[in-house]
Design a protein around this motif. Sequence first.
Motif, PDB file in Angstrom:
ATOM      1  N   LEU A  55       0.840  -1.188   0.000  1.00  0.00           N
ATOM      2  CA  LEU A  55       0.000   0.000   0.000  1.00  0.00           C
ATOM      3  C   LEU A  55       0.882   1.247   0.000  1.00  0.00           C
ATOM      4  N   VAL A  56       0.605   2.179  -0.910  1.00  0.00           N
ATOM      5  CA  VAL A  56       1.302   3.469  -0.946  1.00  0.00           C
ATOM      6  C   VAL A  56       0.274   4.565  -0.655  1.00  0.00           C
ATOM      7  N   VAL A  57       0.398   5.171   0.509  1.00  0.00           N
ATOM      8  CA  VAL A  57      -0.576   6.192   0.931  1.00  0.00           C
ATOM      9  C   VAL A  57      -0.146   7.565   0.463  1.00  0.00           C
ATOM     10  N   ARG A  58      -1.044   8.233  -0.294  1.00  0.00           N
ATOM     11  CA  ARG A  58      -0.771   9.595  -0.742  1.00  0.00           C
ATOM     12  C   ARG A  58      -1.932  10.501  -0.311  1.00  0.00           C
ATOM     13  N   GLU A  59      -2.619  11.143  -1.267  1.00  0.00           N
ATOM     14  CA  GLU A  59      -3.555  12.189  -0.879  1.00  0.00           C
ATOM     15  C   GLU A  59      -5.005  11.972  -1.315  1.00  0.00           C
ATOM     16  N   SER A  60      -5.307  10.840  -1.978  1.00  0.00           N
ATOM     17  CA  SER A  60      -6.637  10.710  -2.592  1.00  0.00           C
ATOM     18  C   SER A  60      -7.685  10.044  -1.691  1.00  0.00           C
ATOM     19  N   CYS A  61      -7.311   9.725  -0.456  1.00  0.00           N
ATOM     20  CA  CYS A  61      -8.255   9.137   0.489  1.00  0.00           C
ATOM     21  C   CYS A  61      -8.256   9.949   1.783  1.00  0.00           C
TER      22      CYS A  61
END
Length: 339
Positions: free
Chosen positions: A330-336
């Motif tokens: 999982l790569v967490v960025r800004e879309s959630c």
Amino acid sequence: MKKSLVTIYDIANKTGYSATTVSKALNDYADVSEKAKKRILEAVEEMKYFPNSSARTLSTKKSWTIGVVFVESLGIGMKHPFFNEVIESFKQSVEVHEYDLLFVSRNLHNQKKSYLDHFRYRGVDGVVVVCSNTEDQQVKELMEDALPSVVIDLNSDTSSVVFSDNWAGSSLAVNHLYELGHRRIAHITGHRKTFAGQQRLKGFMESMNHLALDVPESYIVDGDYFSEEGGYRAMKELLSLPSNPTAIYAASDSMAIGAIECINDHGYSVPDDFSIIGFDDIALSKFVNPKLTTIKQHTDQIGQKAAELLLKQINGKQKSAEEVQIPVELVVRESCKAL
């Protein structure tokens, strides 16, 4: 006066070893000492010796060529972001062992031939197949033949295969959204004829069931062959529902990017109105607005492992049907966002 080409006999005279020993050293035979190999390879470098490809083929009984079948359904060929990265990794891995790649079409002497016929005609040592369509008969024929092969992004019991852990990727996506407080989660699927599409849908459904979350039939929308256009159309369908999801898991980054565009075009925003998560971690996912949270496929590992499995078959002169599943993350960025 034209300078003559250096031969293995020149290398033999230079080093004091026989031409047979020089040939064995160049082809990495085990019965040549490390001292001899070192001296011979130093002379090869110093004298700028390049082996004649025809002679090398005769002496090793290999063509030193690997066939490539590249089948993707969007019609964009090598521009496909995921497959492009995988093939580049594979290419770098086999180049180290002095193999060339041969991309083929089904036309041979202006006649339609199967991939297998073409590769037999060319005398390749093995084949790498990059394909997502489980129903391609030409690919099935290749996978079932005795010719060494490795297939990327499909499953098979007749050929060695390498693919990402699609099920686990879906589970990571669903659980991430769940932890953020989302309960109404929709899924934009890849085409049901594709192995990845099937596995990601299965992972989504089983993860939702495990969390006791309801999945209305209308929350499963076909995004076609993982395209931005498919993602856009699927999101438009979701926006028309009387009860919208709060989060969408798209089976590819391209579809997720298409979904974001659709959301923006309809006066909503990500992640304020909808959370979006993709799958692949293509290069573009870092640069869209907002930056895309996604499931990362390790394309470098997929290409390297595919090369390793194929070279093992070629060197062992025996086809094998091994399965390697590459982990995802999982790569967490800004879309959630959290609800």
